[in-house]
Design an enzyme around this catalytic site. Structure first.
Site, PDB file in Angstrom:
ATOM      1  N   GLY A 221       0.818  -1.203   0.000  1.00 50.53           N
ATOM      2  CA  GLY A 221       0.000   0.000   0.000  1.00 50.53           C
ATOM      3  C   GLY A 221       0.854   1.255   0.000  1.00 50.53           C
ATOM      4  O   GLY A 221       1.983   1.265  -0.493  1.00 50.53           O
ATOM      5  N   SER A 222       0.321   2.310   0.581  1.00 45.54           N
ATOM      6  CA  SER A 222       0.947   3.627   0.491  1.00 45.54           C
ATOM      7  C   SER A 222       2.103   3.773   1.465  1.00 45.54           C
ATOM      8  O   SER A 222       2.190   3.083   2.487  1.00 45.54           O
ATOM      9  CB  SER A 222      -0.089   4.721   0.778  1.00 45.54           C
ATOM     10  N   ALA A 223       2.984   4.730   1.149  1.00 47.89           N
ATOM     11  CA  ALA A 223       4.110   5.021   2.033  1.00 47.89           C
ATOM     12  C   ALA A 223       3.633   5.575   3.362  1.00 47.89           C
ATOM     13  O   ALA A 223       4.226   5.291   4.414  1.00 47.89           O
ATOM     14  CB  ALA A 223       5.057   6.017   1.352  1.00 47.89           C
ATOM     15  N   ALA A 224       2.562   6.358   3.349  1.00 43.23           N
ATOM     16  CA  ALA A 224       2.038   6.915   4.597  1.00 43.23           C
ATOM     17  C   ALA A 224       1.563   5.810   5.528  1.00 43.23           C
ATOM     18  O   ALA A 224       1.840   5.825   6.735  1.00 43.23           O
ATOM     19  CB  ALA A 224       0.896   7.883   4.302  1.00 43.23           C
ATOM     20  N   ALA A 225       0.868   4.824   4.977  1.00 43.12           N
ATOM     21  CA  ALA A 225       0.422   3.705   5.798  1.00 43.12           C
ATOM     22  C   ALA A 225       1.609   2.900   6.305  1.00 43.12           C
ATOM     23  O   ALA A 225       1.641   2.465   7.453  1.00 43.12           O
ATOM     24  CB  ALA A 225      -0.524   2.808   4.999  1.00 43.12           C
ATOM     25  N   GLY A 226       2.616   2.710   5.439  1.00 50.65           N
ATOM     26  CA  GLY A 226       3.805   1.986   5.860  1.00 50.65           C
ATOM     27  C   GLY A 226       4.518   2.667   7.012  1.00 50.65           C
ATOM     28  O   GLY A 226       4.982   2.010   7.955  1.00 50.65           O
ATOM     29  N   GLU A 244       5.581  -3.345   1.315  1.00 49.95           N
ATOM     30  CA  GLU A 244       5.763  -3.053  -0.109  1.00 49.95           C
ATOM     31  C   GLU A 244       4.959  -1.789  -0.407  1.00 49.95           C
ATOM     32  O   GLU A 244       3.739  -1.821  -0.492  1.00 49.95           O
ATOM     33  CB  GLU A 244       5.273  -4.234  -0.958  1.00 49.95           C
ATOM     34  N   CYS A 278       2.392   0.789  -8.412  1.00 54.98           N
ATOM     35  CA  CYS A 278       3.399   1.452  -7.582  1.00 54.98           C
ATOM     36  C   CYS A 278       4.708   1.630  -8.333  1.00 54.98           C
ATOM     37  O   CYS A 278       5.530   2.470  -7.962  1.00 54.98           O
ATOM     38  CB  CYS A 278       3.629   0.670  -6.286  1.00 54.98           C
TER      39      CYS A 278
END
Length: 484
Positions: A221-226, A244, A278
């Protein structure tokens, strides 16, 4: 089947709020059901915990046999599964059929990867032998994305099950039907009760899942969620994290001579899957000269020729809609707020739903732009004077997922390969080019150095080193400094 949650080998209905999945091309309802409550999530994790010892102790060959049957079922159900994916994501049938092919192919690749990367090795020692084995972690939480709602979570689930882990899977709230169909196939393949569990819902369901005593989180998913997950598990080093994430991916053109051929690679890098990969190119970096301008013109002309339409239209489309009309509104707002010279707008498509957009192209030379991933067919062009400037511009990002070079000069490729910061680096191929037989992942804000694809075996099991002798031997002579 009765219900939309799958917990401890049984289908049942949730008791949470209603979740609706909509075909972004038509606005039609594809799936509607109640979500999992916090209590449902607890029960799913408990079921996975109970099932873990038996599944991990099961002979590896039996786990392999079940997953080979899963592959057969995916092949048998390709037509209906692909159509469901197209309805739920808006992607063209040619794309979703390819996605089902990747899901089926993942089984054999994962079996091979497990043997090569996490199998058993043995070396003779003077006292007996040294043995390297791998053991499953336990309960894995898998959070899936909407852009490849079958292929990407499948890429976590298959190697996890092969390793002996059990799974609680929460699909994206945008694509619940895809998750349901995948779990139905696993159930039909004979996966035992509790080994795979399905909970449906949005952010609240995901939060409830990561608050449980899980052993790993496998997320795409998103970098913010990561970044949120890194913080959440900062005091839980026992939880394996495989993240990822996205990318603000550069595509550099330098030392090529055919603008049309370059444009074809650019378009396939930036606009495939309506920019919802992505690994899509987000930044095009090229020389500030006549050739660079010719590439920009050729790219704009080719973008104008791309067919846009629904998955079930009369003619095959290259681009479908974004995942929702809301996603299209957000993407246009972000694009409109960006400076630079508009070459092609991220516009609406006449006669189609609000989720459809046209491929956008903007020249941002000399303009500071946010280092963010815009998940849409939106490509920024930056012209520079020298190849070293192109490399510097390519690396001017906190992300590091994919990067590409288009060039006829092998010396440029060697320099690019040595100096670019990315986990997937391609030469004269689209930035989206990847293979299940290779690792896939990035660094920086794009991941946490645990790439998936072939390397998923690495994070689904941990190594155990053993020094072994068949019988007790007298080792008194090995103890130094003993008094008589």
């Amino acid at each position: 089947m009765s219900g939309e949650l799958f917990i401890d080998g049984k289908w049942r209905s949730g008791a949470g709020s209603e979740l609706i999945s909509i075909d972004p091309a038509t606005g039609e309802v594809v799936w509607r059901a109640a979500t999992a409550t916090g209590a449902d999530v607890v029960q799913a994790v408990e079921a996975a915990r109970r099932a873990f010892p038996g599944w991990a102790d099961r002979p590896h060959e039996e786990r392999v046999a079940i997953l080979r049957r899963y592959k057969e079922i995916l092949v048998e159900r390709t037509a209906t599964f692909a159509e469901a994916l197209s309805r739920e994501t808006g992607k063209a049938l040619w794309e979703t059929k390819a996605e089902l092919g990747s899901m089926a192919g993942k089984v054999d690749l994962s079996i091979k990867a497990y043997q090569e990367r996490t199998g058993v090795t043995e070396n003779a020692m003077p006292f007996g032998r040294a043995v390297l084995r791998h053991r499953a972690h336990g309960v894995m939480a898998v959070l899936g994305p909407f852009n490849f709602p079958g292929h990407l979570p499948n890429g976590h689930i298959v190697p996890a099950l092969l390793a002996g882990d059990t799974v609680v899977f929460k699909p994206s709230e945008e694509t619940p039907l895809a998750g349901q169909l995948m779990v139905e196939a696993l159930e039909a393949a004979g996966v035992p009760a509790g080994v795979i569990n399905l909970v449906q819902g949005g952010r609240e369901t995901g939060q409830a899942l990561i608050n449980q005593e899980i052993d790993g989180l496998l997320f795409t998913g998103s970098a913010a969620a990561g970044a949120f997950f890194r913080r959440h598990f900062a005091d839980r080093p026992d939880v394996i994290l495989a993240l990822e994430l996205g990318g603000n991916n550069p595509l550099v053109v330098w030392g090529a001579d055919d603008p049309e051929a370059v444009a074809a690679l650019v378009v396939q890098s930036a606009y495939i899957t309506t920019g919802q990969r992505c690994s899509c190119a987000r930044r095009l970096i090229l020389p500030d000269d006549a050739f660079g301008r010719a590439v920009i013109e050729a790219t704009a002309a080719l973008a104008d020729r791309l067919s846009i339409g629904p998955w079930n239209g009369e003619n095959e489309a290259f681009m479908g809609p974004l995942i929702s009309a809301r996603a299209a509104d957000v993407a246009r707002a972000v694009a409109d707020s960006m400076g630079g010279e508009r070459i092609r707008p991220l516009g609406a498509v006449e006669g189609l739903s609000g989720a459809f957009v046209t491929p956008g192209l903007v020249d941002v030379t000399g303009v500071d732009t946010p280092d963010e991933e815009l998940f849409a067919p939106w490509l920024q062009v930056r012209r520079v004077a020298r190849f070293d400037d192109a490399l510097a511009a390519a690396n001017a990002t906190r992300y590091g997922l994919s990067a590409g070079l288009i060039s006829n000069e092998s010396s440029r490729w060697e320099a690019f390969l040595n100096r670019i910061r990315a986990g997937v680096v391609n030469w004269n191929r689209p930035t989206t080019g990847a293979a299940g037989s290779m690792p896939f992942g990035g660094l920086g804000a794009s991941g946490n150095h645990r790439p998936s694809a072939y390397y998923a075996a690495d994070y689904c099991a941990y190594p155990v080193a053993s020094f072994e002798a068949e019988a007790v031997a007298d080792t008194l002579k090995d103890i130094k400094g003993l008094r008589p």
